[in-house]
Motif scaffolding. Structure first.
Motif, mmCIF file in Angstrom:
data_model
loop_
_atom_site.group_PDB
_atom_site.id
_atom_site.type_symbol
_atom_site.label_atom_id
_atom_site.label_comp_id
_atom_site.label_asym_id
_atom_site.label_seq_id
_atom_site.Cartn_x
_atom_site.Cartn_y
_atom_site.Cartn_z
ATOM 1 N N GLN A 1 0.830 -1.206 0.000
ATOM 2 C CA GLN A 1 0.000 0.000 0.000
ATOM 3 C C GLN A 1 0.867 1.259 0.000
ATOM 4 O OE1 GLN A 1 -2.082 0.797 3.630
ATOM 5 N NE2 GLN A 1 -3.614 2.092 2.688
ATOM 6 N N ASN B 1 -0.561 -3.075 -5.717
ATOM 7 C CA ASN B 1 -1.705 -3.891 -5.338
ATOM 8 C C ASN B 1 -1.263 -5.078 -4.492
ATOM 9 O OD1 ASN B 1 -3.613 -2.336 -6.773
ATOM 10 N ND2 ASN B 1 -3.158 -3.432 -8.672
ATOM 11 N N LYS C 1 -10.603 -3.665 1.808
ATOM 12 C CA LYS C 1 -11.982 -3.931 1.419
ATOM 13 C C LYS C 1 -12.878 -2.686 1.491
ATOM 14 C CE LYS C 1 -13.856 -7.918 2.416
ATOM 15 N NZ LYS C 1 -13.702 -8.668 1.141
ATOM 16 N N MET C 2 -12.303 -1.534 1.768
ATOM 17 C CA MET C 2 -13.110 -0.327 1.940
ATOM 18 C C MET C 2 -13.922 0.023 0.697
ATOM 19 S SD MET C 2 -10.847 2.298 4.302
ATOM 20 C CE MET C 2 -12.070 3.618 4.129
ATOM 21 N N GLU C 3 -13.362 -0.137 -0.478
ATOM 22 C CA GLU C 3 -14.084 0.228 -1.694
ATOM 23 C C GLU C 3 -14.990 -0.894 -2.173
ATOM 24 O OE1 GLU C 3 -11.681 1.781 -4.809
ATOM 25 O OE2 GLU C 3 -10.670 3.253 -3.542
ATOM 26 N N SER C 4 -14.504 -2.122 -2.126
ATOM 27 C CA SER C 4 -15.267 -3.244 -2.684
ATOM 28 C C SER C 4 -16.386 -3.731 -1.776
ATOM 29 C CB SER C 4 -14.327 -4.410 -2.999
ATOM 30 O OG SER C 4 -13.715 -4.899 -1.808
ATOM 31 N N ASP C 5 -16.183 -3.635 -0.472
ATOM 32 C CA ASP C 5 -17.163 -4.170 0.473
ATOM 33 C C ASP C 5 -17.124 -3.343 1.764
ATOM 34 O OD1 ASP C 5 -18.849 -5.637 2.050
ATOM 35 O OD2 ASP C 5 -17.836 -7.559 1.747
ATOM 36 N N PRO C 6 -17.698 -2.130 1.722
ATOM 37 C CA PRO C 6 -17.596 -1.230 2.882
ATOM 38 C C PRO C 6 -18.210 -1.790 4.164
ATOM 39 C CG PRO C 6 -19.119 -0.354 1.221
ATOM 40 C CD PRO C 6 -18.395 -1.480 0.594
ATOM 41 N N GLU D 1 -10.808 6.026 9.315
ATOM 42 C CA GLU D 1 -11.453 5.179 8.306
ATOM 43 C C GLU D 1 -12.800 4.657 8.802
ATOM 44 O OE1 GLU D 1 -7.268 5.505 7.208
ATOM 45 O OE2 GLU D 1 -8.279 5.055 9.098
ATOM 46 N N LYS E 1 -15.283 7.445 8.557
ATOM 47 C CA LYS E 1 -15.635 7.667 7.148
ATOM 48 C C LYS E 1 -16.622 6.610 6.661
ATOM 49 C CE LYS E 1 -13.518 7.759 2.551
ATOM 50 N NZ LYS E 1 -12.235 7.649 1.784
ATOM 51 N N LEU E 2 -16.380 5.372 7.017
ATOM 52 C CA LEU E 2 -17.261 4.292 6.568
ATOM 53 C C LEU E 2 -18.639 4.380 7.222
ATOM 54 C CD1 LEU E 2 -14.727 1.308 6.537
ATOM 55 C CD2 LEU E 2 -15.984 2.199 4.555
ATOM 56 N N GLN F 1 -20.467 6.991 5.388
ATOM 57 C CA GLN F 1 -20.818 6.505 4.052
ATOM 58 C C GLN F 1 -22.013 5.557 4.112
ATOM 59 O OE1 GLN F 1 -17.517 4.641 1.990
ATOM 60 N NE2 GLN F 1 -18.874 3.391 0.738
#
Length: 222
Positions: free
Chosen positions: A137, A142, A176-181, A203, A206-207, A210
């Motif tokens: 990261q 990736n 996994k924040m973008e793919s599976d919040p 984080e 933020k989640l 969201q």
């Protein structure tokens, strides 16, 4: 170099090789693999660069693959220090699928790491994979989230320091924040439960925003 000295060195090498061959002639296959492993360990001691040590391990891996594959396919569950050394070395040289295959077998058979390794297998897996994910990261690269998911599943019942498991959950949640919040939030909150200083409060906040969930601090206040 004088011819006499060259002749002496050549003869010495021949005698040493002959003695080695005779010594191994009556050895079991496991003893032969341990002998090879010790030779390679001596070579590694002469390499200071961690990057070059990883390259060396990757280069010598083909010498061990038949043994590793045989152990995983038809192993009898006995302690195998060749296999368990490669449990660590496979991670070191980025052979993550191989490392996870060994881990699956080793945890099921309750094998342990050789004495020179101070951590338990579960702790090592959690910390090492978390560290590789974090390094990737930071470098803008990736890292397969499936590796961390598999590690989390493998070590879910293993005893380890809470901080070690928190490190694993931190990196898994971040990936996994973008793919599976939803899953990311649950994973990061679990990391916080295990170690309040794990560094994911921003984080989590933020989640929760969201996902239209009340802020946990507000919930606690009520």
């Amino acid at each position: 170099m004088r011819p006499t000295k060259l002749h002496f060195m050549t003869k010495s090498a021949e005698l040493a090789h002959s003695a080695e061959t005779e010594q191994l002639a009556n050895s079991t296959e496991y003893e032969k693999m341990l002998y090879l492993l010790n030779r390679h360990k001596k070579d590694l001691k002469g390499i200071q660069s961690m990057e070059k040590r990883a390259e060396y391990k990757k280069a010598i891996l083909p010498n061990y693959l038949p043994w590793i594959e045989g152990a995983l396919k038809g192993g009898d569950g006995k302690q195998d220090n060749v296999l368990m050394t490669w449990q660590v070395w496979a991670i070191d040289c980025g052979q993550f699928n191989l490392a996870l295959s060994i881990a699956d077998y080793a945890l099921h058979q309750q094998l342990v790491l050789p004495e020179q390794f101070s951590r338990t297998l579960g702790t090592l897996l959690a910390e090492e994979f978390a560290d590789y994910a974090k390094s990737a990261q930071l470098a803008g690269k990736n890292f397969e989230v499936s590796y961390l998911e598999r590690v989390a599943d493998l070590v879910k019942d293993e005893d380890m320091p809470d901080e070690s498991r928190a490190r694993l959950y931190r990196e898994l949640g971040l990936l996994k924040m973008e793919s599976d919040p939803e899953t990311a939030l649950a994973t990061l909150e679990r990391a916080l439960e295990l170690n309040k200083n794990i560094g994911v409060k921003g984080e989590v906040k933020k989640l929760r925003k969201q996902l239209n969930k009340p802020d946990s601090e507000s919930e606690n206040a009520n």
